[in-house]
Write a protein that holds these residues in place. Sequence first.
Motif, PDB file in Angstrom:
ATOM      1  N   ILE A   7      10.231  -8.560  -8.156  1.00 24.44           N
ATOM      2  CA  ILE A   7      11.441  -8.969  -8.251  1.00 24.44           C
ATOM      3  C   ILE A   7      12.773  -9.030  -7.077  1.00 24.44           C
ATOM      4  CG2 ILE A   7      13.550  -9.428  -9.898  1.00 24.44           C
ATOM      5  CD1 ILE A   7      10.951 -10.660 -11.036  1.00 24.44           C
ATOM      6  N   TYR A   8      12.843  -7.258  -7.000  1.00 21.06           N
ATOM      7  CA  TYR A   8      13.588  -7.265  -6.082  1.00 21.06           C
ATOM      8  C   TYR A   8      12.686  -7.373  -4.692  1.00 21.06           C
ATOM      9  CZ  TYR A   8      15.731  -3.765  -9.163  1.00 21.06           C
ATOM     10  OH  TYR A   8      16.798  -3.699  -9.878  1.00 21.06           O
ATOM     11  N   LEU A   9      12.233  -8.110  -4.426  1.00 20.98           N
ATOM     12  CA  LEU A   9      11.175  -8.509  -2.964  1.00 20.98           C
ATOM     13  C   LEU A   9      11.872  -9.549  -2.850  1.00 20.98           C
ATOM     14  CD1 LEU A   9       9.896  -8.895  -1.045  1.00 20.98           C
ATOM     15  CD2 LEU A   9       7.820  -9.186  -2.436  1.00 20.98           C
ATOM     16  N   THR A  10      11.894 -10.750  -3.905  1.00 20.37           N
ATOM     17  CA  THR A  10      12.480 -11.856  -4.576  1.00 20.37           C
ATOM     18  C   THR A  10      13.957 -11.998  -3.650  1.00 20.37           C
ATOM     19  OG1 THR A  10      10.334 -12.733  -6.011  1.00 20.37           O
ATOM     20  CG2 THR A  10      12.649 -13.739  -5.135  1.00 20.37           C
ATOM     21  N   LYS A  11      14.408 -10.979  -4.722  1.00 21.32           N
ATOM     22  CA  LYS A  11      15.739 -11.638  -4.013  1.00 21.32           C
ATOM     23  C   LYS A  11      16.263 -10.204  -2.695  1.00 21.32           C
ATOM     24  CE  LYS A  11      18.197  -9.229  -8.408  1.00 21.32           C
ATOM     25  NZ  LYS A  11      18.563 -10.351  -9.071  1.00 21.32           N
ATOM     26  N   ASN A  12      15.229 -10.191  -2.129  1.00 22.08           N
ATOM     27  CA  ASN A  12      15.683  -9.846  -0.813  1.00 22.08           C
ATOM     28  C   ASN A  12      16.442  -8.138  -0.940  1.00 22.08           C
ATOM     29  OD1 ASN A  12      14.679 -11.783   0.153  1.00 22.08           O
ATOM     30  ND2 ASN A  12      16.741 -12.951   0.461  1.00 22.08           N
ATOM     31  N   GLU A  13      15.499  -7.426  -1.565  1.00 26.76           N
ATOM     32  CA  GLU A  13      17.066  -6.209  -1.299  1.00 26.76           C
ATOM     33  C   GLU A  13      15.033  -5.529  -1.136  1.00 26.76           C
ATOM     34  OE1 GLU A  13      18.497  -4.961  -5.392  1.00 26.76           O
ATOM     35  OE2 GLU A  13      19.346  -7.061  -5.476  1.00 26.76           O
ATOM     36  N   PHE A  14      14.655  -5.494  -0.087  1.00 31.05           N
ATOM     37  CA  PHE A  14      13.720  -4.716   0.204  1.00 31.05           C
ATOM     38  C   PHE A  14      13.551  -2.961   0.525  1.00 31.05           C
ATOM     39  CE2 PHE A  14      14.528  -8.310   3.383  1.00 31.05           C
ATOM     40  CZ  PHE A  14      13.692  -9.121   2.843  1.00 31.05           C
ATOM     41  N   SER A  43      -3.810   7.316  -8.286  1.00 27.64           N
ATOM     42  CA  SER A  43      -4.256   8.594  -9.848  1.00 27.64           C
ATOM     43  C   SER A  43      -5.021   7.924 -10.852  1.00 27.64           C
ATOM     44  CB  SER A  43      -3.634   8.887  -9.772  1.00 27.64           C
ATOM     45  OG  SER A  43      -1.935   8.487 -11.350  1.00 27.64           O
ATOM     46  N   ALA A  44      -5.342   6.802 -11.049  1.00 28.12           N
ATOM     47  CA  ALA A  44      -5.525   6.064 -11.972  1.00 28.12           C
ATOM     48  C   ALA A  44      -7.097   5.520 -11.948  1.00 28.12           C
ATOM     49  CB  ALA A  44      -4.969   5.044 -13.085  1.00 28.12           C
ATOM     50  N   ASP A  45      -6.893   5.388 -10.372  1.00 27.26           N
ATOM     51  CA  ASP A  45      -8.313   4.948  -9.528  1.00 27.26           C
ATOM     52  C   ASP A  45      -8.634   2.888 -10.705  1.00 27.26           C
ATOM     53  OD1 ASP A  45     -10.141   4.077  -8.078  1.00 27.26           O
ATOM     54  OD2 ASP A  45     -12.056   5.009  -9.332  1.00 27.26           O
ATOM     55  N   ASN A  46      -7.070   2.590 -10.497  1.00 27.74           N
ATOM     56  CA  ASN A  46      -6.961   0.572 -11.801  1.00 27.74           C
ATOM     57  C   ASN A  46      -7.571   0.115 -10.828  1.00 27.74           C
ATOM     58  OD1 ASN A  46      -6.827  -1.436 -13.168  1.00 27.74           O
ATOM     59  ND2 ASN A  46      -5.680  -0.035 -14.071  1.00 27.74           N
ATOM     60  N   ASP A  47      -8.569  -0.391  -9.847  1.00 32.67           N
ATOM     61  CA  ASP A  47      -8.829  -1.738  -8.755  1.00 32.67           C
ATOM     62  C   ASP A  47      -7.919  -2.839  -9.043  1.00 32.67           C
ATOM     63  OD1 ASP A  47     -12.247  -0.657  -7.859  1.00 32.67           O
ATOM     64  OD2 ASP A  47     -10.515   0.646  -7.707  1.00 32.67           O
ATOM     65  N   PRO A  48      -7.676  -3.075 -10.107  1.00 30.44           N
ATOM     66  CA  PRO A  48      -7.504  -4.562 -10.544  1.00 30.44           C
ATOM     67  C   PRO A  48      -5.916  -4.393 -10.205  1.00 30.44           C
ATOM     68  CG  PRO A  48      -8.398  -4.229 -11.909  1.00 30.44           C
ATOM     69  CD  PRO A  48      -8.947  -3.282 -11.154  1.00 30.44           C
ATOM     70  N   VAL A  49      -5.068  -3.542 -10.292  1.00 32.46           N
ATOM     71  CA  VAL A  49      -3.817  -3.522 -10.438  1.00 32.46           C
ATOM     72  C   VAL A  49      -3.245  -2.985  -8.450  1.00 32.46           C
ATOM     73  CG1 VAL A  49      -1.522  -1.802 -10.938  1.00 32.46           C
ATOM     74  CG2 VAL A  49      -3.731  -2.741 -12.922  1.00 32.46           C
ATOM     75  N   LYS A  50      -4.639  -2.441  -8.498  1.00 33.51           N
ATOM     76  CA  LYS A  50      -4.140  -1.102  -6.615  1.00 33.51           C
ATOM     77  C   LYS A  50      -4.052  -3.112  -5.717  1.00 33.51           C
ATOM     78  CE  LYS A  50      -6.453   1.875  -5.837  1.00 33.51           C
ATOM     79  NZ  LYS A  50      -7.764   2.793  -6.147  1.00 33.51           N
ATOM     80  N   GLY A  51      -5.206  -3.787  -5.904  1.00 34.00           N
ATOM     81  CA  GLY A  51      -4.786  -5.097  -5.445  1.00 34.00           C
ATOM     82  C   GLY A  51      -4.250  -5.519  -5.511  1.00 34.00           C
ATOM     83  N   VAL A  52      -3.349  -5.402  -6.921  1.00 39.18           N
ATOM     84  CA  VAL A  52      -1.985  -7.530  -6.814  1.00 39.18           C
ATOM     85  C   VAL A  52      -1.014  -6.242  -5.919  1.00 39.18           C
ATOM     86  CG1 VAL A  52      -0.088  -6.910  -8.040  1.00 39.18           C
ATOM     87  CG2 VAL A  52      -2.640  -7.766  -8.723  1.00 39.18           C
ATOM     88  N   LEU A  53      -0.529  -4.591  -5.715  1.00 41.26           N
ATOM     89  CA  LEU A  53       0.180  -3.398  -4.934  1.00 41.26           C
ATOM     90  C   LEU A  53       0.258  -4.114  -3.677  1.00 41.26           C
ATOM     91  CD1 LEU A  53       0.042  -0.937  -7.927  1.00 41.26           C
ATOM     92  CD2 LEU A  53       1.716  -3.109  -7.757  1.00 41.26           C
ATOM     93  N   TYR A  54      -1.267  -3.916  -3.580  1.00 42.61           N
ATOM     94  CA  TYR A  54      -1.455  -3.708  -2.345  1.00 42.61           C
ATOM     95  C   TYR A  54      -1.032  -5.270  -1.236  1.00 42.61           C
ATOM     96  CZ  TYR A  54      -4.698   0.083  -1.380  1.00 42.61           C
ATOM     97  OH  TYR A  54      -4.720   1.623  -0.960  1.00 42.61           O
ATOM     98  N   ASN A  55      -1.515  -6.312  -2.583  1.00 41.82           N
ATOM     99  CA  ASN A  55      -0.447  -7.449  -1.299  1.00 41.82           C
ATOM    100  C   ASN A  55       0.755  -7.673  -1.624  1.00 41.82           C
ATOM    101  OD1 ASN A  55      -2.196 -10.021  -1.130  1.00 41.82           O
ATOM    102  ND2 ASN A  55      -0.916 -10.936  -2.609  1.00 41.82           N
ATOM    103  N   ASN A  56       1.026  -7.168  -2.574  1.00 43.81           N
ATOM    104  CA  ASN A  56       2.411  -7.229  -2.465  1.00 43.81           C
ATOM    105  C   ASN A  56       3.225  -6.775  -1.568  1.00 43.81           C
ATOM    106  OD1 ASN A  56       2.841  -8.879  -4.626  1.00 43.81           O
ATOM    107  ND2 ASN A  56       2.701  -7.555  -5.940  1.00 43.81           N
ATOM    108  N   LEU A  57       2.921  -5.490  -1.100  1.00 47.88           N
ATOM    109  CA  LEU A  57       3.541  -4.065  -0.465  1.00 47.88           C
ATOM    110  C   LEU A  57       3.154  -5.050   1.385  1.00 47.88           C
ATOM    111  CD1 LEU A  57       2.080  -1.124  -1.699  1.00 47.88           C
ATOM    112  CD2 LEU A  57       4.314  -1.874  -1.000  1.00 47.88           C
ATOM    113  N   GLY A  58       2.468  -5.825   1.282  1.00 44.58           N
ATOM    114  CA  GLY A  58       1.381  -7.370   2.178  1.00 44.58           C
ATOM    115  C   GLY A  58       2.996  -7.639   2.551  1.00 44.58           C
ATOM    116  N   LYS A  59       3.141  -8.071   1.279  1.00 40.10           N
ATOM    117  CA  LYS A  59       4.121  -9.671   1.108  1.00 40.10           C
ATOM    118  C   LYS A  59       5.639  -8.631   1.487  1.00 40.10           C
ATOM    119  CE  LYS A  59       4.976 -11.573  -2.714  1.00 40.10           C
ATOM    120  NZ  LYS A  59       4.561 -12.367  -4.345  1.00 40.10           N
ATOM    121  N   LEU A  60       5.415  -7.582   1.504  1.00 39.70           N
ATOM    122  CA  LEU A  60       7.224  -7.257   1.343  1.00 39.70           C
ATOM    123  C   LEU A  60       7.098  -6.875   2.802  1.00 39.70           C
ATOM    124  CD1 LEU A  60       9.980  -5.190   1.491  1.00 39.70           C
ATOM    125  CD2 LEU A  60       8.646  -3.293   0.416  1.00 39.70           C
ATOM    126  N   TYR A  61       6.039  -6.240   3.569  1.00 40.98           N
ATOM    127  CA  TYR A  61       5.635  -5.827   5.758  1.00 40.98           C
ATOM    128  C   TYR A  61       5.821  -7.117   5.955  1.00 40.98           C
ATOM    129  CZ  TYR A  61       5.919  -1.289   3.459  1.00 40.98           C
ATOM    130  OH  TYR A  61       5.996   0.078   2.536  1.00 40.98           O
TER     131      TYR A  61
END
Length: 534
Positions: A173-180, A196-214
Amino acid sequence: MNRVLMVFVFLMACILASGNQYKEDSLKHVYKSLEQDSAKIKILWQLSDNTDNYIKAIEYTQEALDFINDKGIDDMQARAYFKHGANLFLLGSYDEALDYFIESIKIADKQGDQMLKMRTLNNIGTVYDRIGKYDEALEYYIKSMDVYQQMNDDARENESNWLSYLYGNIGCIYLTKNEFTTAETYLLKGLNRCISADNDPVKGVLYNNLGKLYLTTKEFDKAYDYLNKALIFRKNVGNKNDMVKSYFFLGVYYFTIEDYDNAKVSLENGLHLSKEIGTIDWTKWIYKYLYLLHKKQGEVNNALRAHEHFKAASDSLMNEKTISDIARIQMQYEYEKKEQLKDARQQRMRFIYILIISFFIFTTLIIGLLYILAKSRSRRTLLENERLEKDLELKNKELTTNVMYLLKKNEFMNTISNRLLDFKSRLKGDNRQTILEIVNELQTAADEEVWEEFEIRFQQVHNDFFDNLKQVSPELSPSELKICAFLRLNMKTKEIAAITHLSIRTIEVTRSNIRKKLNLTHSDVNLISYLNEL
């Protein structure tokens, strides 16, 4: 544990151990061997979770929901609405998904199911996020986090990885609002918990969103690193919908750094998967960047074709009503082919049954006549009366068959009307008005014919049904009495909806109200079986 449940446990253990062999056919085999209602519902949910075809997934969760409502299984109702809403969301039917999520949260709140309430609040936020209402989305994400904080220690421990989802959603949401800076804080916080939880599906989402941010902040090395990690994780998990997103954003990355060859490869990989699973929204965006890519390279014809596909996808998503309307049209298109085959098979079977019944009736009449000739006058009179009763029974069956034929004809006319309405959007001026007049005449003629014929013939076959029903519950409304009549004919929710021009959701609510008025809400009595006894 009875023998059936032992077989169920053994088969489920085999399926879980097989990993990638967790296939639809195996689950269907398990489903057929079960007798316990709750076990059948769980298998339908697993069938929904293990298919890449969203329409099939919706069919499975709809079947589970119908089963739960018919049986009055209250403790599984909230989860059933949640899972059906989640599948509708994936298809892009956002407003209808929101209806099911709201229904789920009402029931979960009454039952004190904090875990389901937390997840449903998050999903409602995701709906608002997808339709561009970011402040509302953020509000629901925060509500979801508040519910998590109110849960006891054991519940929070079991659901600790859910915070990763929430942090990721808030970061987006903050990425969409340009509050980087704020977006990066939340996304990294979610990633740290996820690792820490080794939750691969969530990890993939977060990696992708960080990629979009950068990528947005033009930190290209970081962007590529996170986008590539996201794709690797998603390939390992096998989630094709998420893989489409990764291919798309990698394509955008390559396009931004002017590496057009790799951009084309990534976008075409994403397009292939998107078409396979039917995600129109992502297909639209992929075509947009393919258009820009071909334009940059001076490939005019390819750019024109890509832009035409982009425009077609955009028009499909943004029509006069809502995104969910086009989703239902897509589903209807898929169902249409199946229904044509199904109707053809049913007609052949009806013809065979009529021939068999006619043969046996003819044989019985001949034997009866021969028997009558051999007996006394009084015996002949008795047999003649029996023959007349059989004739009356046959006429009753013919009446019911005629009614079902009329109902099918009305459904077919409604299908034609819907297809004409879909065609209307491509016409102009007077042509649109002409189509609307034709549709109106079709629907009016169909409704008048069916209702008049239905009431006459139904009363002939089941002349005491409405009287008996009103004695049991005088509070039933006229519309509820009509729904009871359709259920008495063993009609499904989808068929009733097609005939009455009501939504499936409205039919479900009406069925629930009927159960309440008949005092069946907290019993195991099947509504259709109950009506058949009247």
